[in-house]
Design a protein around this motif. Structure first.
Motif, PDB file in Angstrom:
ATOM      1  N   PHE A  35      -2.954  12.066 -12.223  1.00  0.00           N
ATOM      2  CA  PHE A  35      -1.554  11.691 -12.338  1.00  0.00           C
ATOM      3  C   PHE A  35      -1.004  11.148 -11.019  1.00  0.00           C
ATOM      4  O   PHE A  35      -1.431  11.560  -9.927  1.00  0.00           O
ATOM      5  N   ALA A  36      -0.038  10.242 -11.128  1.00  0.00           N
ATOM      6  CA  ALA A  36       0.716   9.797  -9.955  1.00  0.00           C
ATOM      7  C   ALA A  36       1.528  10.969  -9.418  1.00  0.00           C
ATOM      8  O   ALA A  36       1.909  11.887 -10.165  1.00  0.00           O
ATOM      9  N   ALA A  37       1.814  10.929  -8.111  1.00  0.00           N
ATOM     10  CA  ALA A  37       2.505  12.049  -7.481  1.00  0.00           C
ATOM     11  C   ALA A  37       3.864  12.333  -8.110  1.00  0.00           C
ATOM     12  O   ALA A  37       4.271  13.494  -8.244  1.00  0.00           O
ATOM     13  N   LYS A  38       4.575  11.301  -8.530  1.00  0.00           N
ATOM     14  CA  LYS A  38       5.907  11.500  -9.096  1.00  0.00           C
ATOM     15  C   LYS A  38       5.863  12.230 -10.434  1.00  0.00           C
ATOM     16  O   LYS A  38       6.893  12.728 -10.910  1.00  0.00           O
ATOM     17  N   GLU A  39       4.688  12.339 -11.049  1.00  0.00           N
ATOM     18  CA  GLU A  39       4.548  12.998 -12.346  1.00  0.00           C
ATOM     19  C   GLU A  39       4.081  14.445 -12.247  1.00  0.00           C
ATOM     20  O   GLU A  39       4.071  15.166 -13.243  1.00  0.00           O
ATOM     21  N   ILE A  40       3.690  14.873 -11.054  1.00  0.00           N
ATOM     22  CA  ILE A  40       3.006  16.160 -10.907  1.00  0.00           C
ATOM     23  C   ILE A  40       3.873  17.336 -11.332  1.00  0.00           C
ATOM     24  O   ILE A  40       3.433  18.197 -12.099  1.00  0.00           O
ATOM     25  N   ARG A  41       5.105  17.394 -10.824  1.00  0.00           N
ATOM     26  CA  ARG A  41       5.938  18.569 -11.099  1.00  0.00           C
ATOM     27  C   ARG A  41       6.190  18.731 -12.607  1.00  0.00           C
ATOM     28  O   ARG A  41       6.047  19.820 -13.166  1.00  0.00           O
ATOM     29  N   GLY A  42       6.550  17.653 -13.269  1.00  0.00           N
ATOM     30  CA  GLY A  42       6.856  17.735 -14.689  1.00  0.00           C
ATOM     31  C   GLY A  42       5.665  18.122 -15.531  1.00  0.00           C
ATOM     32  O   GLY A  42       5.734  19.054 -16.353  1.00  0.00           O
ATOM     33  N   PHE A  76       0.857  -1.180   0.000  1.00  0.00           N
ATOM     34  CA  PHE A  76       0.000   0.000   0.000  1.00  0.00           C
ATOM     35  C   PHE A  76       0.895   1.232   0.000  1.00  0.00           C
ATOM     36  O   PHE A  76       2.108   1.151   0.206  1.00  0.00           O
ATOM     37  N   SER A  77       0.289   2.406  -0.234  1.00  0.00           N
ATOM     38  CA  SER A  77       1.043   3.658  -0.290  1.00  0.00           C
ATOM     39  C   SER A  77       1.230   4.218   1.115  1.00  0.00           C
ATOM     40  O   SER A  77       0.311   4.815   1.684  1.00  0.00           O
ATOM     41  N   GLN A  78       2.420   4.049   1.655  1.00  0.00           N
ATOM     42  CA  GLN A  78       2.703   4.605   2.977  1.00  0.00           C
ATOM     43  C   GLN A  78       2.633   6.126   2.946  1.00  0.00           C
ATOM     44  O   GLN A  78       2.227   6.756   3.930  1.00  0.00           O
ATOM     45  N   GLU A  79       3.003   6.725   1.802  1.00  0.00           N
ATOM     46  CA  GLU A  79       2.949   8.183   1.694  1.00  0.00           C
ATOM     47  C   GLU A  79       1.518   8.696   1.883  1.00  0.00           C
ATOM     48  O   GLU A  79       1.304   9.764   2.448  1.00  0.00           O
ATOM     49  N   TRP A  80       0.555   7.903   1.391  1.00  0.00           N
ATOM     50  CA  TRP A  80      -0.846   8.307   1.570  1.00  0.00           C
ATOM     51  C   TRP A  80      -1.253   8.204   3.037  1.00  0.00           C
ATOM     52  O   TRP A  80      -1.904   9.099   3.574  1.00  0.00           O
ATOM     53  N   ILE A  81      -0.841   7.136   3.689  1.00  0.00           N
ATOM     54  CA  ILE A  81      -1.143   6.954   5.107  1.00  0.00           C
ATOM     55  C   ILE A  81      -0.534   8.078   5.933  1.00  0.00           C
ATOM     56  O   ILE A  81      -1.121   8.532   6.921  1.00  0.00           O
ATOM     57  N   ASP A  82       0.635   8.567   5.527  1.00  0.00           N
ATOM     58  CA  ASP A  82       1.327   9.595   6.299  1.00  0.00           C
ATOM     59  C   ASP A  82       0.589  10.921   6.334  1.00  0.00           C
ATOM     60  O   ASP A  82       0.922  11.789   7.146  1.00  0.00           O
ATOM     61  N   TYR A  83      -0.407  11.110   5.474  1.00  0.00           N
ATOM     62  CA  TYR A  83      -1.215  12.325   5.547  1.00  0.00           C
ATOM     63  C   TYR A  83      -2.151  12.328   6.761  1.00  0.00           C
ATOM     64  O   TYR A  83      -2.680  13.369   7.137  1.00  0.00           O
ATOM     65  N   PHE A  84      -2.364  11.187   7.368  1.00  0.00           N
ATOM     66  CA  PHE A  84      -3.368  11.061   8.418  1.00  0.00           C
ATOM     67  C   PHE A  84      -2.755  10.999   9.816  1.00  0.00           C
ATOM     68  O   PHE A  84      -1.593  10.610   9.989  1.00  0.00           O
ATOM     69  N   THR A 106       2.221  14.115  -2.501  1.00  0.00           N
ATOM     70  CA  THR A 106       3.282  13.108  -2.450  1.00  0.00           C
ATOM     71  C   THR A 106       2.764  11.690  -2.626  1.00  0.00           C
ATOM     72  O   THR A 106       3.558  10.744  -2.625  1.00  0.00           O
ATOM     73  N   ALA A 107       1.467  11.523  -2.762  1.00  0.00           N
ATOM     74  CA  ALA A 107       0.897  10.168  -2.826  1.00  0.00           C
ATOM     75  C   ALA A 107      -0.384  10.182  -3.664  1.00  0.00           C
ATOM     76  O   ALA A 107      -1.016  11.231  -3.818  1.00  0.00           O
ATOM     77  N   PRO A 108      -0.724   8.998  -4.203  1.00  0.00           N
ATOM     78  CA  PRO A 108       0.143   7.824  -4.357  1.00  0.00           C
ATOM     79  C   PRO A 108       1.299   8.177  -5.284  1.00  0.00           C
ATOM     80  O   PRO A 108       1.082   8.777  -6.342  1.00  0.00           O
ATOM     81  N   ARG A 109       2.487   7.785  -4.921  1.00  0.00           N
ATOM     82  CA  ARG A 109       3.664   8.191  -5.679  1.00  0.00           C
ATOM     83  C   ARG A 109       3.765   7.484  -7.028  1.00  0.00           C
ATOM     84  O   ARG A 109       4.083   8.104  -8.042  1.00  0.00           O
TER      85      ARG A 109
END
Length: 322
Positions: free
Chosen positions: A136-143, A7-15, A104-107
């Motif tokens: 988009f996935a989080a890793k694609e957002i900036r670009g 699972f996406s730990q980055e998503w869990i870290d928002y909570f 930052t999630a889901p990355r």
């Protein structure tokens, strides 16, 4: 070889950790989780309040105050991703520690929300089912976010355009940046502030008050699915599902008017105006499919593969080319 996380730990870290529960298989249950916040932080509450209803009310009041400040004194910028982030930070600085930060999630897989199957509605299904729509996935957002707004900058931030062309271009960039979905929460409010300011700078007024929900017993002209607020929600989903901007353009067209005087960047220039209650209604309730969000699996937690639809539906739109 490192195995992928289940699972996406980055998503869990928002909570707030204490509000996340875990099932017998070790999969997180966030159906009742509350996001980390800045409300009443103390030694006993290092992550803020844990009452979701209180947090929702506070968020509404705080963002109303901040939106009012933007109405009086817009944040200067180049209408790029940095500018959008500064606006988001201003709106949510009292509420979330990650205000203004990119999601930052889901990355590694798309963020998804449930929304209406607009294609089914177009085929005559009057009560279409909800399906999962990808962002988009989080890793694609900036670009991709940078690419979208750079294309707008190349068009002089839509200044000097006749009204029809302005509506066309505003529709495209709004659809694209929403599809990128740069922030964990508050995307629509940031979009309204950003594009209302941009419209004013280009000599147009974007009338957010038009997005108040209409009375149920009032007739709606030129309405596919009810009032303007509904059309706005459905129009963004239609673009994500098919790449078609027709409904979203009709919605934006109904809210754009020529400003009474062209902006001259003096103190007499009318500031952009916001109706926050109308803006908040435009964000309305699209429940997240939690299993898909956390695991990125088309098989997880009861979601059907068919409901997810084709990958990257609007990818043919050249506005995302890096």
């Amino acid at each position: 070889m490192t195995r992928p996380r289940p699972f996406s730990q980055e998503w869990i870290d928002y909570f707030i950790p204490s509000t996340v529960h875990w099932d017998a298989t070790g999969f997180p249950d966030i159906s009742g989780a509350v996001m980390r916040n800045l409300v009443r932080v103390s030694a006993d509450r290092p992550y803020g309040i844990t009452d979701p209803e209180v947090l929702d009310v506070y968020e509404g009041l705080a963002t109303y105050k901040r939106m009012s400040e933007l109405r009086r004194e817009p944040i200067p910028g180049n209408y790029d991703l940095t500018h959008l982030r500064r606006i988001h930070h201003h709106l949510f600085q009292d509420v979330y520690p990650w205000a203004g930060e990119l999601r930052t999630a889901p990355r590694d897989w798309p963020m998804v929300k449930h929304g209406p199957d607009v294609q089914a509605y177009r085929r005559g299904v009057r009560n279409p089912p909800e399906i999962a729509h990808r962002y988009f996935a989080a890793k694609e957002i900036r670009g991709y976010g940078t690419a979208v707004l750079e294309r707008m900058a190349a068009k002089n931030h839509l200044r000097g355009l006749d009204r029809e062309t302005f509506v066309d271009e505003l529709t495209k960039v709004w659809a694209r940046i929403n599809y990128v979905h740069p922030f964990r929460e508050g995307n629509t409010r940031a979009q309204f502030a950003f594009f209302t300011q941009l419209s004013a700078d280009a000599g147009y007024s974007f009338q957010t008050a038009r997005f108040q929900p209409a009375e149920a017993n009032l007739p709606h002209e030129n309405s596919l699915v009810g009032d303007l607020r509904e059309q706005f929600v459905w129009g963004r989903f239609e673009y994500m599902q098919t790449g078609d901007t027709t409904l979203l353009r009709e919605t934006i067209d109904a809210a754009v008017v020529v400003a009474s005087a062209p902006p001259d960047r003096t103190e007499s220039t009318p500031a952009p105006s916001y109706d926050l209650s109308a803006v908040r209604t435009a964000t309305a309730g699209h429940p997240r499919p939690i299993g898909r969000m956390l695991s990125g699996s088309t098989e997880s937690r009861g979601e059907s593969v068919e409901a997810l639809g084709p990958e990257r539906a609007p990818a043919h739109d050249a506005g995302y080319e890096l």
